[in-house]
Design a protein around this motif. Structure first.
Motif, short mmCIF file in Angstrom:
data_model
loop_
_atom_site.label_atom_id
_atom_site.label_comp_id
_atom_site.label_asym_id
_atom_site.label_seq_id
_atom_site.Cartn_x
_atom_site.Cartn_y
_atom_site.Cartn_z
N PHE A 633 0.78 -1.14 0.01
CA PHE A 633 -0.04 0.11 -0.10
C PHE A 633 0.81 1.37 -0.03
O PHE A 633 0.58 2.27 -0.57
N ILE A 634 1.83 1.20 0.72
CA ILE A 634 2.81 2.24 0.90
C ILE A 634 3.25 2.64 -0.48
O ILE A 634 3.38 3.76 -1.09
N GLU A 635 3.83 1.40 -1.02
CA GLU A 635 4.40 1.79 -2.80
C GLU A 635 3.43 2.35 -3.64
O GLU A 635 3.77 3.07 -4.63
N LEU A 636 1.91 1.73 -3.29
CA LEU A 636 1.03 2.13 -4.44
C LEU A 636 0.65 3.91 -4.18
O LEU A 636 0.45 4.59 -5.09
N ILE A 637 0.87 4.61 -2.93
CA ILE A 637 0.51 5.71 -2.83
C ILE A 637 1.59 6.64 -2.92
O ILE A 637 1.48 7.81 -3.14
N LYS A 638 2.78 5.99 -2.69
CA LYS A 638 4.16 6.85 -2.86
C LYS A 638 4.59 7.03 -4.32
O LYS A 638 5.11 8.04 -4.73
N ASN A 639 4.51 5.96 -4.99
CA ASN A 639 5.14 5.91 -6.49
C ASN A 639 4.32 6.59 -7.26
O ASN A 639 3.18 6.36 -7.56
N ALA A 640 5.03 7.71 -8.13
CA ALA A 640 4.26 8.61 -8.93
C ALA A 640 3.75 7.74 -10.21
O ALA A 640 2.80 8.02 -10.73
N LYS A 641 4.47 6.58 -10.53
CA LYS A 641 3.93 5.78 -11.42
C LYS A 641 2.47 5.48 -11.45
O LYS A 641 1.87 5.15 -12.60
N GLN A 643 0.02 6.85 -9.81
CA GLN A 643 -0.87 8.18 -9.73
C GLN A 643 -2.12 7.92 -9.18
O GLN A 643 -3.06 7.91 -9.45
N PHE A 644 -1.76 7.38 -7.72
CA PHE A 644 -3.04 6.89 -7.05
C PHE A 644 -3.80 7.94 -6.64
O PHE A 644 -5.13 7.80 -6.83
N GLY A 682 3.85 11.31 -5.50
CA GLY A 682 5.36 11.02 -4.77
C GLY A 682 6.50 10.78 -5.52
O GLY A 682 6.22 10.22 -6.51
N ASP A 683 7.46 10.59 -4.98
CA ASP A 683 8.64 10.12 -5.55
C ASP A 683 8.84 8.75 -5.26
O ASP A 683 8.31 8.04 -4.42
N ALA A 684 9.14 7.94 -6.53
CA ALA A 684 9.32 6.53 -6.44
C ALA A 684 10.45 6.09 -5.51
O ALA A 684 11.44 6.65 -5.71
N GLN A 685 10.27 5.14 -4.82
CA GLN A 685 11.23 4.60 -3.83
C GLN A 685 11.59 3.28 -4.16
O GLN A 685 12.67 2.89 -3.36
#
Length: 686
Positions: A633-641, A643-644, A682-685
């Motif tokens: 879920f964190i990756e889904l909302i943080k990664n700009a790819k 666009q959650f 957000g920035d992709a981590q």
């Protein structure tokens, strides 16, 4: 649903206050229209809100003159839309399940017909169970079969048999009171019992003595209760357990001192055989007693039987030189006995049964047996528990008794997560197969089990990257039968995963996943399919290739086919994927990539929304939350790819938007959260 519709019904109706609060009234009308027209909930579950709409529409509100005429028109139009919706559902277009927001793009979907969905009616116990009606009937009739067998054997008892056994027990109680510390006298009594009455040597005599002993001590306990408190409620009456405690001591000594000659190994087997006989007779007597009370429509007290079995569990699992060599088999025999009197066979014994299988002298000894030999027995007992609870938990309204029972179950699993997480994690698949979809917290509890020795990395740290963790190269221990539900089409599945042959496999997959003779999706088959396909994909790919090669694989084609099912079937499939988001392992990494890939690649906004629902509904419950769920879920909302935050369902209502932001805030660092909510990405981590 994210929130129980019954709770929301009362909350919105109360805040609208018959139209006095027109902000809440506007939201109420909008919510009811969305819920009904987009098949989120049936009108029957929103009776309080619809009553408010009727008051406004029919000008019956106490403040009708103060209400904006636009609201009255909107209310009247809504009631007409609800009537039209109900009429269309009566002709076969019934409600879909598994939604939190907007409907799909309107394309024809594979899956069960709407007419086959009866979620709006109250299901019977049989319809709510994942077991077949024949299996349920077989278990329900088991008590009657056992009772008839016991009564048939009892018909051959000599006329004075019960009186003789009573006298033996009275003598034993006297010996125990007068010479409890004199092993020689007690051994002489037992030898005389074996010599004169054939206890331990003659099967028929042993069976008769044990059966009559159990009957006499339980009747004595019940008789004392009636004599002492004849006018009190049966459940509140105290019991005199002197006879039962003495009986447990007698049976314990019989097992300990059993010795018909031979090698030490042979003597150990003799003691084990006698214990098996003792527990077999007690469980049959228990079932016979329960069945007799059912036929007579009288109350049945589970406490004497619980006390007898509990005493035996405690006494026979204490350190003892005579029994230590067979310590593991002893606790295994108790497990088999408890399986016989499971709640589906003897519902009236369910509370005592739960206490017995979770007792420290039983559960701990069983799970600590050498080479994990007791794990299979404990697994079966917990499956028995869930099969009994499952139909009750599918109901929105639980009785007070089931609520109390469920609280006890949660405590048992909290203990297992803390003390025996490796056991729980190894059988996660079969446990998830028998846990209803609405039991999110219980499922989270099981999926949060982390085997001893596996570290948990902080998913919100700035330097966290899952693909660089050493644990993701390790496969988790799976002891559940993954292949079993897939046997009927496993060869076709293997062929398709290997070389995409037969080509029509994906087309026929729906029929493979349906319950036999029904137009319903078989959730255990889907759970096994998802895990098996993932295991095959991992065997083919290296961990560093998963993210880059996932989209060009046969495995992903299977997962994408599952996304073409209708809402309810797709919801089951997404839950099957989410069930693999657990502790750091190769499976968690793989299925996290699968979930994110499905979200990113689908053009169907409904699929994105449903993926979000499956993740979110597991995160808004009480802790613990599975580690893999959090990192996904964190990756889904943080990664700009992904666009959650740009998707409409994240901001369809103020309340929903706050839920998303609250969950995101609890999952992320404050600085990262400010960046995400301010800009929508957000920035992709990773």
């Amino acid at each position: 649903d994210l929130i129980q519709i019954n709770d929301l019904d009362g909350y919105l109706a109360k805040n609208a206050d018959e139209g006095r609060d027109q902000v809440w009234l506007e939201f109420l009308i909008l919510f009811v229209r969305t819920a009904v027209l987009e098949n989120i909930a049936p009108p029957a579950k929103m009776s309080k809100m619809i009553h408010v709409v009727q008051l406004i529409s029919e000008d019956r509100s106490p403040i009708s003159h103060e209400i904006n005429p636009a609201f009255k028109k909107a209310a009247a139009r809504l009631l007409e839309e609800i009537r039209s919706s109900l009429e269309s559902s009566a002709t076969g277009d019934s409600l879909h399940a598994g939604r939190i927001g907007a409907s799909d793009d309107g394309k024809q979907q594979q899956g069960p017909s709407a007419a086959g969905n009866n979620s709006s009616k109250q299901l019977t116990y049989e319809e709510s169970s994942s077991m077949s009606s024949a299996s349920l009937k077989h278990l329900a009739d088991a008590s009657l079969v056992i009772a008839k067998s016991s009564q048939s054997f009892a018909s051959s008892d000599p006329p004075n048999a019960k009186q003789l056994v009573t006298e033996i027990l009275v003598s034993w109680l006297r010996v125990q009171n007068d010479a409890a510390s004199n092993d020689k006298i007690m051994a002489q009594f037992l030898q005389r019992l074996q010599a004169q009455f054939g206890v331990g040597s003659n099967d028929d005599q042993t069976e008769r003595f044990l059966r009559l002993t159990a009957e006499v001590v339980v009747e004595s306990c019940s008789a004392n209760k009636q004599q002492q408190h004849p006018s009190e409620n049966a459940a509140k009456q105290g019991l005199n357990y002197q006879a039962i405690d003495g009986c447990a001591k007698l049976l314990t000594h019989l097992v300990r001192y059993m010795n018909a000659g031979g090698s030490p190994e042979q003597v150990s087997q003799q003691r084990l055989a006698l214990l098996n006989k003792v527990l077999g007779v007690i469980t049959r007597s228990l079932v016979t007693s329960y069945e007799k009370s059912q036929q007579q429509a009288s109350s049945w007290d589970q406490r004497p039987w619980f006390r007898l079995l509990l005493n035996l569990v405690c006494e026979l699992n204490l350190p003892n030189p005579a029994l230590d060599p067979i310590k593991g088999p002893i606790v295994g025999v108790f497990g088999s006995a408890f399986h016989v009197v499971q709640p589906l066979v003897v519902p009236g014994f369910s509370f005592a049964w739960l206490e017995l299988i979770s007792h420290r002298m039983f559960l701990s000894n069983l799970l600590l047996t050498k080479d994990q030999k007791g794990w299979g027995i404990m697994h079966q007992l917990l499956i028995d528990l869930f099969l009994f609870l499952e139909p009750h938990l599918r109901k929105v309204e639980l009785t007070d008794a089931i609520k109390k029972y469920y609280d006890g179950v949660l405590r048992v699993f909290l203990m297992l997560v803390h003390d025996f997480p490796t056991f729980l994690a190894a059988y996660h698949l079969s446990f998830c197969n028998v846990i209803p979809e609405n039991c999110v917290q219980l499922r989270n509890l099981i999926l949060s089990a982390i085997p001893k020795g596996i570290p948990l990395h902080d998913p919100i740290s700035r330097n966290f990257k899952i693909d660089q963790l050493p644990e993701i190269s390790q496969s988790p221990l799976i002891l559940s039968n993954v292949v079993g539900p897939l046997v009927s089409f496993k060869n076709e599945l293997d062929g398709y995963l290997r070389n995409q042959q037969p080509a029509e496999f994906l087309t026929n997959m729906v029929s493979h996943l349906q319950k036999d003779g029904k137009n319903e999706l078989d959730a255990p088959k889907v759970n096994s399919l998802v895990l098996y396909v993932g295991m095959q994909g991992l065997a083919r790919l290296q961990n560093d290739q998963i993210a880059s090669s996932l989209g060009r694989s046969s495995e992903m084609e299977v997962f994408q086919k599952l996304m073409e099912f209708d809402d309810h079937w797709r919801y089951i499939s997404l839950n099957a994927i989410a069930n693999q988001l657990r502790y750091p392992s190769s499976h968690t990494h793989y299925f996290s990539c699968v979930m994110l890939y499905l979200f990113n690649e689908t053009k169907n906004e409904g699929v994105k929304e449903q993926i979000t629902r499956v993740l979110l509904e597991r995160l808004i419950t009480q802790r613990p939350h599975p580690w893999g769920l959090l990192i996904t879920f964190i990756e889904l909302i943080k990664n700009a790819k992904y666009q959650f935050w740009s998707h409409p369902f994240t901001r369809c209502a103020t309340e929903i938007e706050k839920v998303f932001e609250n969950v995101a805030r609890s999952c992320m660092l404050p600085t990262a959260m400010r960046g995400v909510t301010a800009t929508g990405d957000g920035d992709a981590q990773q």
